[in-house]
Design an enzyme around this catalytic site. Structure first.
Site, PDB file in Angstrom:
ATOM      1  N   ARG A 189      29.194 -51.198   1.913  1.00 27.77           N
ATOM      2  CA  ARG A 189      29.365 -50.087   0.969  1.00 27.77           C
ATOM      3  C   ARG A 189      29.166 -50.579  -0.453  1.00 27.77           C
ATOM      4  O   ARG A 189      28.535 -49.895  -1.269  1.00 27.77           O
ATOM      5  CB  ARG A 189      30.762 -49.464   1.118  1.00 27.77           C
ATOM      6  CG  ARG A 189      30.957 -48.656   2.384  1.00 27.77           C
ATOM      7  CD  ARG A 189      32.296 -47.947   2.385  1.00 27.77           C
ATOM      8  NE  ARG A 189      32.350 -46.891   1.389  1.00 27.77           N
ATOM      9  CZ  ARG A 189      33.487 -46.333   0.955  1.00 27.77           C
ATOM     10  NH1 ARG A 189      34.652 -46.751   1.435  1.00 27.77           N
ATOM     11  NH2 ARG A 189      33.458 -45.372   0.057  1.00 27.77           N
ATOM     12  N   CYS A 247      38.184 -49.703  -5.430  1.00 29.81           N
ATOM     13  CA  CYS A 247      37.683 -49.479  -4.073  1.00 29.81           C
ATOM     14  C   CYS A 247      36.947 -48.154  -4.087  1.00 29.81           C
ATOM     15  O   CYS A 247      36.224 -47.859  -5.025  1.00 29.81           O
ATOM     16  CB  CYS A 247      38.832 -49.501  -3.066  1.00 29.81           C
ATOM     17  SG  CYS A 247      40.155 -48.321  -3.434  1.00 29.81           S
TER      18      CYS A 247
END
Length: 291
Positions: A189, A247
């Site tokens: 990601r 995150c």
């Protein structure tokens, strides 16, 4: 509880089991499933809690209790305000001297969010159950389906340590000054190879990848010595306050703050909006590939 006996980062299943039912102990169940929430509504963690939980545990819902309603730039799980979170704490019977233990299904990603909220609210005696409910079950420790007693605590005002809470502008300033931003998402990601949740793939230019799973080994946190070595290498002589964790939405980044505190490196900051907040402004730059 004697303050010298308090737990402030991690606690083992055996330690918690030995103190279950003790005065001043509050246990929170923070189980949640982001994939389930996206597909069918955010109920699975709470449903699991109703079926079986550590005796006396209150349920801490990620989106209802540990986040605020959406605000521009705040990402998918906005940081709650003090008044709302104070009411939440009262509903769990948490007072200044409470020893709080939080757990989730296994790896501590959601439990760390509750830990971080409490720590930045000035509550020192809060710890995460290492290995979560999986470790508890593996040792054959007791479970219950009964709801905990209704709390009678009055809401107590407090102030978050805002110096450790970063928005996008502060993150940009931090990076420009040579500060370290650690992205806790999985490497694929971060690189932008895949993006299963947010509408844009990639990472904040200048951030570095450290998946939160790197804090774990066989489902438990690595030793404090090993975590100190690994984060020390990333810090390269800088103080822990030179780290800002991020995150996807400010949840799993809290795992880094917990791991660092367990390693004796307390003081890192949190980009509360994280990647989902960053990409709300299409004018902000996006990087792909390794950091």
């Amino acid at each position: 509880m004697n303050p010298h006996d308090s737990w402030t980062t991690l606690v083992s299943p055996d330690q918690l089991a030995a103190r279950l039912g003790a005065p001043g102990l509050v246990v929170l169940d923070a189980r949640f499933a982001l994939a389930a929430a996206a597909a069918a509504g955010p109920g699975s963690g709470e449903d699991d809690w109703r079926e079986a939980h550590i005796p006396g545990a209150y349920y801490a819902h990620l989106e209802r209790d540990l986040s605020a309603a959406h605000a521009p730039g705040a990402g998918r799980h906005p940081w709650p305000d003090e008044a709302a979170f104070a009411r939440t704490l009262a509903g769990w019977d948490i007072v200044k001297d409470s020893q709080v233990v939080v757990y989730d299904a296994a790896d501590g990603a959601f439990a760390a969010r509750a830990w971080c909220l409490l720590r930045l609210a000035g509550h020192a005696a809060v710890a995460v159950l290492d290995g979560g409910l999986a470790a508890w079950r593996a040792q054959g420790l007791p479970l219950d389906a009964a709801s905990p007693a209704v709390a009678t605590t009055q809401s107590q005002p407090f102030a978050f340590d805002r110096s450790r809470l970063f928005d996008a502008a502060r993150v940009q300033e931090h990076l420009a000054a040579g500060g370290l931003v650690l992205d806790a998402r999985a490497g694929e990601r971060f690189r932008g190879d895949v993006e299963p949740i947010d509408r844009v793939a990639g990472h904040v230019p200048g951030a570095r990848s450290r998946p939160y799973a790197d804090n774990l080994e066989v489902g438990r946190f690595k030793s404090s010595t090993r975590l100190a070595t690994e984060f020390g290498a990333l810090l390269d002589g800088r103080p822990p306050s030179d780290v800002v964790a991020m995150c996807g939405s400010g949840v799993t980044a809290c795992h880094h703050l917990l791991a660092m505190a367990h390693a004796g490196l307390d003081g890192a900051g949190l980009y509360t909006g994280s990647w989902s907040g960053w990409i709300e402004d299409p004018a902000r730059p996006v990087a792909t590939g390794p950091g």
